[in-house]
Design a protein around this motif. Structure first.
Motif: not given
Length: 534
Positions: A178, A199-200
């Motif tokens: 992440e 995505q984060k």
């Protein structure tokens, strides 16, 4: 040379020939007692038997090739002596006195006289050690090869399974990371793979971004400058491209990204795509920007302080000068002792204020550090300072002790200020009839961690010592701070020693102090001989 029995019927020339053979050869009589042996036999046996006394095989052990003990009466030599014939046999093993075993091939045969009567036997032992080792190595190699093949097959199977597991774990790891956006791009920069970190950081789901070009993450001005394509081309040409800059999230928000683009190749070296790793360094960028802004603010404030110092040195000194002049004029007109005492207090306060302003200005100029370094003769500096203080030295009957000092690369005016402050400080706190010592010595800093010096560098070690009133050692760290005065009974602004410390720092040196009440004070200074300046 081997010993031989002179009664032996084997002629001398034959024995000489046998002695020169590289193979082990020996003879014995009909009773089996050795009558001759050559050097090769002695080397093979590991011993030298006694001629006419030792039996041919009575002093060492003999084994079958499988390692079992061989009966002496069944040995090839025993058979020859017993049956009077040549024995063609297989190899045997003999054991030396030190326990080492040797594989040999014996060739025993009878020795006959001129009438054909057997009078002894001759045996030649061929050392098979190298052959045996070779055969064992060959057998071992064959077994090892077989085992290696089996192990290799097992390893290949195991490796295949592990690779599959590793690949699965790798993909899982990439997907779950992440803190980093990890992307796979095709040769044109279109997104092929998307992890949770991407995505984060960027805000797009995998479904929203797959198939779109990575230039989508760049600011409009960067796209107009073709920055994304420039990075792709550089990665294709050099194998890798790195870049830091502002990037765009899905919601239009900007973040500071550090990007690494790496070219991916097939077995033929053709580029099949790129890996792209992005890290969000926005917090670091904002922190660095804040540091830069703070540095600019500090620089601006320093300039203001410099301007204030100059104003203080000129504008504030003029009113003080008038106060002192008019106070002196007034003292000549007034006869009242109480009034004269008050006037002297005014003059004293004005003098201290003038001294304080000058010292603050001097400290400000030292802080700027713009003076030029030059070869400076410290003997000359010391002589000038002593001359300046001559009347004070005579008044207090002070003895000056000094050693010869070197020429160092320094700022001359600052060296004068350093010596002047330390000597006047010593004079101020010395008793009448005291001694002030200025000592110098060259030291080579090998392990200078304790003194905080640069290793493997030549330093001048200066000592300024007095036997004056001294002070409590617990105040040693305070004496170099601005406006710190440990003895309020003496005049001073509390800037002199702070100025000394600043001068020493400008010259990449160190200064420490040791003191004891009633004993005196010692300042220890270390200055590099060849300071490079600024």
């Amino acid at each position: 040379m081997a010993i031989m029995d002179t009664t032996n019927t084997v002629d001398y020339n034959s024995l000489q020939l046998l002695e020169a053979l590289p193979a082990a050869v020996y003879t014995c009589d009909l009773q089996g007692k050795i009558t001759f042996f050559n050097q090769a036999a002695a080397d093979l046996w590991g011993r030298r038997p006694e001629i006419g006394k030792d039996m041919w095989c009575g002093s060492w052990k003999i084994y079958n090739p499988d390692g079992t003990t061989l009966d002496l009466d069944k040995c090839p030599m025993a058979v020859t002596l017993k049956e009077g014939r040549i024995v063609k046999s297989a190899e045997i093993i003999i054991e030396k006195p030190d326990g080492i075993r040797v594989h040999v091939l014996p060739y025993p045969r009878p020795i006959l006289d001129t009438e054909g009567k057997m009078i002894g036997a001759l045996n030649m032992l061929v050392d098979l050690s190298e052959k045996y080792q070779h055969d064992q190595h060959l057998i071992h190699s064959q077994n090892s090869y077989k085992n290696l093949s089996e192990q290799l097959e097992e390893k290949v199977t195991e490796r295949t399974l592990n690779l599959q597991k590793s690949e699965d774990r790798y993909h899982k790891m990439v997907e779950e990371v992440e803190d980093y956006a990890i992307l796979l791009l095709d040769p044109d920069g279109n997104v092929q793979n998307w992890n949770l970190g991407a995505q984060k950081i960027k805000g797009y789901t995998e479904k929203e971004i797959i198939g779109k070009n990575f230039s989508l993450f760049y600011l409009i001005e960067d796209r107009e400058k073709k920055l994304p394509q420039t990075l792709i081309n550089r990665a294709a040409r050099e194998g890798k491209a790195m870049h830091e800059g502002w990037r765009l999230k899905k919601n239009g928000e900007k973040f500071w990204g550090f990007v690494v683009l790496t070219a991916l190749h097939d077995d033929d070296g053709t580029i099949i795509g790129f890996s792209k790793v992005t890290r969000d360094l926005t917090e670091r960028k904002l922190f660095e920007d804040q540091l830069k802004e703070n540095a600019l603010n500090i620089e601006f404030r320093n300039k203001q302080l410099e301007e204030y110092a100059h104003i203080a040195s000129h504008d504030l000194q003029e009113p003080l000068r008038k106060i002192r002049i008019f106070a002196e004029m007034l003292s000549h007109k007034i006869k009242d002792e109480d009034a004269l005492r008050d006037i002297r207090k005014i003059e004293s306060s004005a003098s201290r204020m003038t001294m304080l302003i000058k010292d603050v200005l001097a400290y400000s100029e030292i802080a700027q550090g713009e003076q030029m370094f030059a070869p400076t003769d410290l003997n000359e500096v010391l002589s000038n300072v002593i001359e300046d203080c001559e009347l004070w030295i005579l008044e207090k009957n002070i003895t000056i002790e000094q050693t010869s000092l070197p020429v160092i690369n320094a700022i001359p005016i600052q060296m004068h200020q350093l010596f002047s402050n330390l000597i006047t400080n010593a004079l101020k706190y010395s008793n009448s009839g005291g001694t002030i010592s200025i000592l110098g010595d060259i030291i080579y800093a090998v392990d200078a961690s304790e003194l905080k010096l640069k290793e493997n560098t030549n330093y001048l070690q200066l000592i300024f010592r007095d036997n004056g009133v001294g002070f409590d050692a617990k105040y040693s760290d305070q004496v170099f701070k601005l406006f710190q005065r440990l003895n309020t009974s003496q005049h001073g602004t509390g800037i002199g020693l702070a100025l000394c410390k600043k001068i020493i720092e400008n010259h990449s040196g160190t200064i420490t102090v040791k003191s004891e009440v009633g004993i005196g004070t010692e300042f220890l200074i270390c200055l590099p001989l060849d300071h490079e300046g600024q």
